[in-house]
Every structure is written in structure tokens, then in C-alpha cells.
Design a protein around this motif. Structure first.
Motif, short mmCIF file in Angstrom:
data_model
loop_
_atom_site.label_atom_id
_atom_site.label_comp_id
_atom_site.label_asym_id
_atom_site.label_seq_id
_atom_site.Cartn_x
_atom_site.Cartn_y
_atom_site.Cartn_z
N GLY A 1 0.80 -1.25 -0.09
CA GLY A 1 0.10 -0.08 -0.08
C GLY A 1 0.69 1.21 -0.04
O GLY A 1 0.44 2.16 0.14
N PHE A 2 2.19 1.18 -0.16
CA PHE A 2 2.96 2.37 0.15
C PHE A 2 2.67 3.33 -1.06
O PHE A 2 2.83 3.03 -2.14
N GLY A 3 2.82 4.65 -0.77
CA GLY A 3 2.45 5.80 -1.50
C GLY A 3 0.89 6.07 -1.75
O GLY A 3 0.88 7.04 -2.49
N MET A 4 0.20 5.38 -1.21
CA MET A 4 -1.13 5.82 -1.37
C MET A 4 -1.72 6.66 -0.39
O MET A 4 -1.26 6.80 0.59
N ASP A 5 -2.60 7.47 -0.79
CA ASP A 5 -3.17 8.57 -0.13
C ASP A 5 -4.54 8.45 0.20
O ASP A 5 -5.34 8.43 -0.53
N PRO A 6 -4.98 8.36 1.51
CA PRO A 6 -6.40 8.04 1.84
C PRO A 6 -7.39 9.20 1.44
O PRO A 6 -8.56 8.77 1.20
N TYR A 7 -6.87 10.25 1.20
CA TYR A 7 -7.87 11.40 0.70
C TYR A 7 -7.99 11.32 -0.62
O TYR A 7 -8.87 12.43 -1.22
N SER A 8 -7.17 10.69 -1.34
CA SER A 8 -7.40 10.76 -3.01
C SER A 8 -8.25 9.46 -3.51
O SER A 8 -8.31 8.47 -2.73
N ASN A 9 -8.86 9.76 -4.75
CA ASN A 9 -9.72 8.74 -5.25
C ASN A 9 -8.84 7.52 -5.75
O ASN A 9 -7.52 7.58 -5.78
N GLY A 10 -9.52 6.40 -6.09
CA GLY A 10 -8.83 5.33 -6.58
C GLY A 10 -8.07 5.48 -7.85
O GLY A 10 -6.85 4.99 -7.96
N TRP A 11 -8.37 6.37 -8.88
CA TRP A 11 -7.56 6.74 -9.93
C TRP A 11 -6.20 7.34 -9.52
O TRP A 11 -5.44 6.99 -9.83
N ASP A 12 -6.52 8.43 -8.79
CA ASP A 12 -5.17 9.22 -8.38
C ASP A 12 -4.38 8.25 -7.28
O ASP A 12 -3.01 8.25 -7.53
N ASN A 13 -4.87 7.23 -6.77
CA ASN A 13 -3.88 6.40 -5.93
C ASN A 13 -3.22 5.36 -6.94
O ASN A 13 -2.20 4.86 -6.78
#
Lengths: 251, 274
Positions: free
Chosen positions: A103-115
Motif C-alpha cells: 500500500g505504500f505511496g497511497m493517499d487516503p484522501y485521494s480517489n482510486g484513480w489518483d491512487n
């Protein structure tokens, strides 16, 4: 020519938390005579890998086994080129993909596409490469309209699926995997297994560190047992795992 | 096909080659750091109504308040004082933000550095570009001030472009030096923070060199002053002095060469230090 060649590497990881990182301690230790002095005079360090040699060619699938702290993750980071060894030589040729924390690099406040883009960048892909894979990732993740929602609204299983779908979308000559490729709920598991199989078969070389014997048996052709950073045994998967289990049981 | 080779026996030649490759590979990933820099700015103001416009508004409020008060304290006409103050804040803020953030850069990216294969210069490019985005937001205040106040219209304004370029190159170089040192010695970030606070007050931002005739020499030995002038004077319609240009250019050359050698030499240690 895809390959990895490691000759007699030594990796010392300096420990700074004990205080030697601050200027004050450097100055104070001069005044107090330095009770905590170790090897390098004033540096505390851990020898994470101690004299390891290894050659891997196309088609090799190596499993790393050993206790926590035996040097498995450090070795993967050396192979990835993240840690440069203090002694010895390492040569790798081929595109490397390190998959350490799904999960590294993913951001809880961004949507799936941005992630997908965020995770893609941290996997070393370019924006263009990630965009080309987005439809495929979306299909694999089976998240549908949730991809338009911020990640923090996902259940843990859904987030795991997305992370898995992105991480397994990369193609590389040398695949370095740390621990399990977890992928959420049971219904997803069969699909996840097929996808992992494909990714691993497509790669030229696999190095997998895991505590799960199943994973090593399933995907690896041989295994390396590390102990205190030293190679204890290398050979056929079943032989190495049997010897390792014996040692653990009798300890 | 990418081939990587590391050996513990190293010469300056290998240091400089790998350092150069790191900087080059970082530059090649410009799409990724441009995207990430924008993402980080947006994320900071997530769910606020004004979004990143808060950056602009914060500074605008401060400039308006200080401009109105201090023009009287220093006995200046607000017509000349407020544009001067605006440009000073925006330009000095750009430099001091970069210096302060460079001191925390590698420590705050520690997890990423141990996980991914991105070249270390990637994080420096991203930091500089994020500050350029913030600078662009603040620059809108200058445009408003330019419309409202009598700033002489002159082609001198074009000189701000080479001035800004020198400032960006120097900031990038400074970050390449400060980043590794601060990753190794964790007392450096607070030392830098307090130094930058001192520089904020000893650099002519809300006062002018004319206010301190006896201490003018301390202004002239302050490197931030010269970088500030080569951008501020053009934006106010004047040409910077030759001394400003010479000092800023020489410093930029020294900083970038030093940064290249320094970063190349210590690049591989950063992963161990964070």
C-alpha cells in the motif's frame, strides 16, 4: 542478459537512535570519554549482511528464509540498489521492481484513480505507463464506482484489493518481493493467485522473502537460509525448508 | 536494459558518474514530480472551500496589515512601500521555504527512500517544484498590487526572469547540500530554522537599506539580499545593481559546483542516514 551477481557483500546499518546522531552527544562523548564506544570508534552499527555471494540467472526463483532480522529485507534492498554495500560488489542487469509494502505511496484522501498514479510513481513507473494500465487495474480490482471515491471510504479489504491490483500490474525482469502479497477477501483470492502466478512467470528472476513456507514452495525453485546476515544453507526448496524447520523446532 | 553495478572500492569518477545519473534520472521523471508536487499542495487544503488559494490569502492579509502599519513606522509612502513589501515577502518566502524544507526533506521521505527505486534527486526536484507552485499562487498578489499601485512600467521587469532562474538554480543546489547534512545530523533543521528567522529580520524586506546607513555593510554581505534584489528590483520596475548580479551569479556558480560534488559523494549514504 538478465542477471544478478553478488560477491562477498557486507552491509553495516548504522544505529543513530542511541544518540550519536546529535551534535551534542558527539561533543559530550569527547568530554566524558565515550562509554558507548564501539567498533568504529563512535559509531554503533549492526552488521545486517555478512559476507554473502550469490549468482542468479534468468529463470531462477529464489526464496529467502530466516528469523526476523536475519537480513532478508536488507538483502532485497541491496539487490534493488537501495542500500549500497559497505564491502564487496554487486552487479544487476534488467529492470528491477521492488514490491515491499503493497500500500505504500497511497493517499487516503485521494480517489482510486489518483491512487493508481501515486502508487505507480512509487513503484518507479512513469505517469504515462501507469495511465496505460489504469483500465486493467480497475478491472482486476473489481471496485467499479468506488474508484471515484476517496480511499478512506474503502473497507480494509477493498483497499487491499486496489493495492494488490496496482502492484501486480508491473512487469519487470527482476522481481523482489518482501512478505506476502495479501489481497483481501476469499472470493478474490483465486483471481489474485492467478494474477500473481502470471506476474512471477513473466519475470526473469524472482527473489521472495517470506515466513510462509507455502509461498516459497509454490513459487520458488531454490531457497537461501540466512542467519545473522550469513548464508546458512542454500539449495533445493524442500531441503532448505526442512533444515530450517528442524533448527527452529530444536531451538 | 538497465545495468547497475556497485562496488565498495570507489573513486571520484564513480561518485560523480552515479551522482550525475541520479540527477539526470530525476530530471527525466519530471512528469511524476510535477504531478506529486501539485498533489501535495492540493492535499494540504483538502476539503477547505478556498483550497490552495489560502496560500495567497494568508500572505495577502499579512501584507495588507503590515504594509498599512509599517509604512507609518518607517515614514514611507504606502504607494511605494506596499509593492516593495509584497515582492520582498513573496521572493524571500520562496528561498526560506526551500531552505527550511530541505532540512527535513530526506527524513520526511525516509519510508519512500527505503521502499522505492526513485533517484534521490527526485525528492529535491519535487520540493523545488512545489515551492514554485506556491510562489505562483503568491505571485497573484503581486499582479493585484501592480494594478492598484503606481509601479513604473518598464522593460526592466523582464530582468526578473534571469533573476528568478539564478534563484531557482541556487535553491536547488542548496537543497542538495542541506538535505544530506540534515539527514545525518538532526540538530541541523532547528539550527537552520533559527538562522532563517534571523535572516528574515536582517534582510531588507520590510525596511530598506536606507534605514540602516551605518550597518549597510551587513546587508551587502548577506547573500539573500542579492538574490532578493535581482528579482525584486525588476518587479518594481528598476534594474538591479551590477553588484547584485555579480554576487548572485558567482554564488550560483559556486553553489552548483559544490552541490554536485557534495551530493555525488554522499548520495549513497543518505539511505543509511534516514
Amino acid at each position: 542478459m538478465i542477471g544478478i551477481s553478488v560477491e562477498n557483500i557486507v552491509v553495516d546499518i548504522p544505529i543513530y537512535g542511541a544518540g550519536s546522531r546529535s551534535l551534542k552527544n558527539n561533543i559530550l562523548s569527547a568530554a566524558t570519554g565515550g562509554a558507548l564506544k564501539t567498533r568504529d570508534g563512535d559509531k554503533l552499527s549492526i552488521r545486517a549482511i555478512d559476507g554473502l555471494s550469490l549468482t542468479l540467472n534468468r529463470g531462477d526463483r529464489l526464496g529467502l528464509v530466516g528469523h526476523n532480522g536475519a537480513g532478508k529485507s536488507t538483502l532485497l534492498r541491496v539487490l534493488a540498489g537501495i542500500y549500497e554495500p559497505n564491502e564487496g560488489r554487486i552487479r544487476t542487469s534488467g529492470r528491477i521492481a521492488p514490491i515491499f509494502d503493497l500500500g505504500f505511496g497511497m493517499d487516503p484522501y485521494s480517489n482510486g484513480w489518483d491512487n493508481m498514479l501515486l502508487r505507480g510513481i512509487s513503484l518507479g513507473l512513469s505517469l504515462g505507463q501507469t495511465r496505460e494500465k489504469m483500465e486493467e487495474i480497475a478491472a482486476v480490482s473489481e471496485l467499479g464506482e468506488f474508484l471515484d471515491m476517496p480511499l478512506r471510504t474503502y473497507s480494509a479489504g477493498m483497499a487491499a484489493r486496489l493495492a494488490f491490483a496496482i502492484s501486480t500490474s508491473i512487469t519487470a525482469d527482476i522481481l523482489l518481493v518482501d512478505e506476502a502479497l495479501g489481497a483481501g477477501d476469499a472470493a478474490f483470492l483465486e483471481k489474485a493467485k492467478q494474477r500473481t502466478d502470471k506476474m512471477i512467470k513473466d519475470s526473469g528472476i524472482l527473489v521472495l522473502a517470506s515466513h510462509a513456507d507455502m509461498m516459497i514452495q509454490q513459487w520458488c525453485t531454490h531457497a537461501l537460509w540466512l542467519e545473522h546476515g550469513k548464508p546458512r544453507m542454500m539449495g533445493d526448496v524442500d531441503d532448505v525448508l526442512a533444515a530450517y524447520r528442524n533448527a527452529v523446532a530444536s531451538a | 536494459m538497465t545495468a547497475i553495478e556497485h562496488s565498495s572500492s570507489k573513486t571520484w569518477h564513480t561518485f560523480l558518474t552515479t551522482g550525475w545519473h541520479d540527477l539526470r534520472d530525476g530530471a527525466r521523471r519530471h512528469q511524476a514530480w510535477i504531478f506529486l508536487a501539485g498533489h501535495e499542495v492540493r492535499r494540504q487544503y483538502q476539503r477547505s472551500i478556498l483550497g490552495p488559494f489560502w496560500i495567497t490569502l494568508n500572505l495577502a492579509i499579512m501584507i495588507a496589515a503590515i504594509g498599512w502599519f509599517y509604512s507609518e513606522i518607517f515614514g514611507q509612502e504606502i504607494d511605494t512601500y506596499l509593492p516593495f513589501l509584497t515582492v520582498g515577502f513573496i521572493v524571500f518566502g520562496f528561498m526560506s521555504n526551500i531552505v527550511n524544507e530541505a532540512a527535513n526533506l530526506f527524513a520526511s521521505e525516509a519510508v519512500a527512500i527505503r521502499q522505492s527505486l526513485l533517484p534521490l534527486s527526485f525528492y529535491v526536484y519535487k520540493l523545488i517544484f512545489r515551492q514554485i507552485i506556491i510562489f505562483a499562487h503568491n505571485f497573484t498578489i503581486y499582479i493585484v498590487v501592480w494594478l492598484l499601485f503606481p509601479i513604473p512600467a518598464s522593460f526592466n521587469i523582464l530582468l526578473a526572469i534571469p533573476g528568478f532562474c539564478l534563484m531557482v538554480i541556487s535553491s536547488f543546489s542548496a537543497a542538495l547540500i542541506i538535505g544530506p547534512i540534515a539527514a545525518r545530523f538532526r540538530d541541523i533543521p532547528p539550527i537552520i530554522a533559527s538562522l532563517m528567522q534571523v535572516f528574515f529580520f536582517v534582510t531588507p524586506i520590510f525596511w530598506t537599506i536606507g534605514n540602516v546607513p551605518k550597518r549597510a555593510v551587513f546587508v551587502n554581505i548577506n547573500p539573500f539580499f542579492h538574490y532578493l534584489e535581482i528579482v525584486r528590483q525588476p518587479l518594481l520596475g528598476h534594474a538591479p545593481s551590477n553588484l547584485n548580479w555579480i554576487i548572485a551569479s558567482v554564488l550560483t556558480a559556486i553553489l552548483s559546483v559544490t552541490a554536485f560534488f557534495f551530493f555525488s559523494r554522499y548520495r549513497s549514504k543518505i539511505t543509511y542516514w534516514v
